[in-house]
Design a protein around this motif. Structure first.
Motif, PDB file in Angstrom:
ATOM      1  N   GLN A   1     -96.840  66.047 -32.377  1.00 39.64           N
ATOM      2  CA  GLN A   1     -97.579  66.830 -31.388  1.00 39.64           C
ATOM      3  C   GLN A   1     -97.250  68.286 -31.644  1.00 39.64           C
ATOM      4  N   PHE A   2     -98.275  69.101 -31.698  1.00 37.95           N
ATOM      5  CA  PHE A   2     -98.025  70.508 -31.911  1.00 37.95           C
ATOM      6  C   PHE A   2     -98.921  71.363 -31.047  1.00 37.95           C
ATOM      7  N   ARG A   3     -98.394  72.533 -30.728  1.00 39.08           N
ATOM      8  CA  ARG A   3     -99.111  73.531 -29.935  1.00 39.08           C
ATOM      9  C   ARG A   3     -99.342  74.726 -30.835  1.00 39.08           C
ATOM     10  N   ILE A   4    -100.593  75.189 -30.876  1.00 43.52           N
ATOM     11  CA  ILE A   4    -100.942  76.309 -31.737  1.00 43.52           C
ATOM     12  C   ILE A   4    -101.889  77.257 -31.007  1.00 43.52           C
ATOM     13  N   THR A   5    -101.944  78.481 -31.501  1.00 45.09           N
ATOM     14  CA  THR A   5    -103.005  79.411 -31.120  1.00 45.09           C
ATOM     15  C   THR A   5    -103.741  79.743 -32.405  1.00 45.09           C
ATOM     16  N   LEU A   6    -105.004  80.100 -32.267  1.00 47.44           N
ATOM     17  CA  LEU A   6    -105.843  80.392 -33.427  1.00 47.44           C
ATOM     18  C   LEU A   6    -106.491  81.751 -33.296  1.00 47.44           C
ATOM     19  N   PRO A   7    -106.807  82.378 -34.429  1.00 47.37           N
ATOM     20  CA  PRO A   7    -107.605  83.606 -34.354  1.00 47.37           C
ATOM     21  C   PRO A   7    -108.948  83.294 -33.701  1.00 47.37           C
ATOM     22  N   GLU A   8    -109.524  84.265 -33.057  1.00 44.60           N
ATOM     23  CA  GLU A   8    -110.750  84.066 -32.292  1.00 44.60           C
ATOM     24  C   GLU A   8    -111.878  83.468 -33.128  1.00 44.60           C
ATOM     25  N   GLN A   9    -111.970  83.852 -34.402  1.00 42.73           N
ATOM     26  CA  GLN A   9    -113.075  83.394 -35.236  1.00 42.73           C
ATOM     27  C   GLN A   9    -112.864  81.990 -35.813  1.00 42.73           C
ATOM     28  N   THR A  10    -111.713  81.368 -35.585  1.00 42.25           N
ATOM     29  CA  THR A  10    -111.425  80.045 -36.128  1.00 42.25           C
ATOM     30  C   THR A  10    -111.772  78.973 -35.096  1.00 42.25           C
ATOM     31  N   ASN A  11    -112.475  77.952 -35.544  1.00 44.11           N
ATOM     32  CA  ASN A  11    -112.903  76.857 -34.684  1.00 44.11           C
ATOM     33  C   ASN A  11    -111.896  75.712 -34.772  1.00 44.11           C
ATOM     34  N   ILE A  12    -111.446  75.217 -33.640  1.00 43.47           N
ATOM     35  CA  ILE A  12    -110.462  74.137 -33.605  1.00 43.47           C
ATOM     36  C   ILE A  12    -110.999  72.877 -34.294  1.00 43.47           C
ATOM     37  N   LYS A  13    -112.302  72.641 -34.219  1.00 40.60           N
ATOM     38  CA  LYS A  13    -112.885  71.456 -34.867  1.00 40.60           C
ATOM     39  C   LYS A  13    -112.736  71.524 -36.386  1.00 40.60           C
TER      40      LYS A  13
END
Length: 177
Positions: free
Chosen positions: A141-153
């Motif tokens: 299990q991991f928690r991440i944040t992404l740059p705005e332009q990156t889609n989690i899918k």
């Protein structure tokens, strides 16, 4: 009003749950609180990280209590409030067959996509049948944040391409429903 401060206590050594309860009590008695904690026991050893908020005037008292706890080694680091809104944090669970290098591959994909890894927790499970161990499973299990332009899918699709049979579940989407 007293200025609040945040710090992280990194503890390891031999300690019972009673010792940990006593440290929580000292923190509370000094108007502090444990914002988040990760404490793990393995045999008779303990390892933990505790993020503590307290008045600036009480930091020394609380840290002294940690340092005086018998059997524990403690280190402290200044911290700050989370920089990300809760909606920006993704919680993912990855399940697959256990194999060498899987954590490295996960980390490489997340790094390539400029994800900020907030935490990773992994477990290896050995499932036994009548003839003994039949399979080794890996779950993370991991928690991440992404740059705005990156889609989690897109991230999920890349992670699922690591190996056949891997499953990635977006727990943050499930929790928001």
């Amino acid at each position: 009003m007293t200025n609040q401060t945040l710090f992280i206590a990194n503890i390891s050594g031999q300690a019972s749950p009673k010792t940990i309860q006593q440290l929580a009590k000292v923190t509370h008695e000094n108007n502090g609180s444990w914002i988040t904690s990760k404490i793990n026991y393995l045999d008779d050893q303990l390892a933990g990280l505790i993020k503590i908020a307290c008045p600036e005037t009480k930091v020394e008292i609380i840290q002294s209590a940690f340092n005086q706890a018998e059997g524990l080694t403690c280190q402290f680091a200044q911290s700050q409030a989370n920089k990300h809104a809760e909606d920006d944090i993704y919680q993912l669970r990855l399940d697959s067959q256990e194999r060498s290098g899987i954590i490295q591959e996960i980390s490489h994909i997340l790094e390539r996509e400029r994800a900020n890894i907030l935490s990773i927790e992994t477990q290896r499970l050995f499932l036994a049948g009548r003839q003994g161990i039949n399979t080794n499973l890996f779950t993370s299990q991991f928690r991440i944040t992404l740059p705005e332009q990156t889609n989690i899918k897109d991230i999920i699709a890349e992670l699922e391409a690591i190996t056949q049979g891997i499953q990635v579940i977006d727990l943050s989407a499930t929790l928001k429903q």
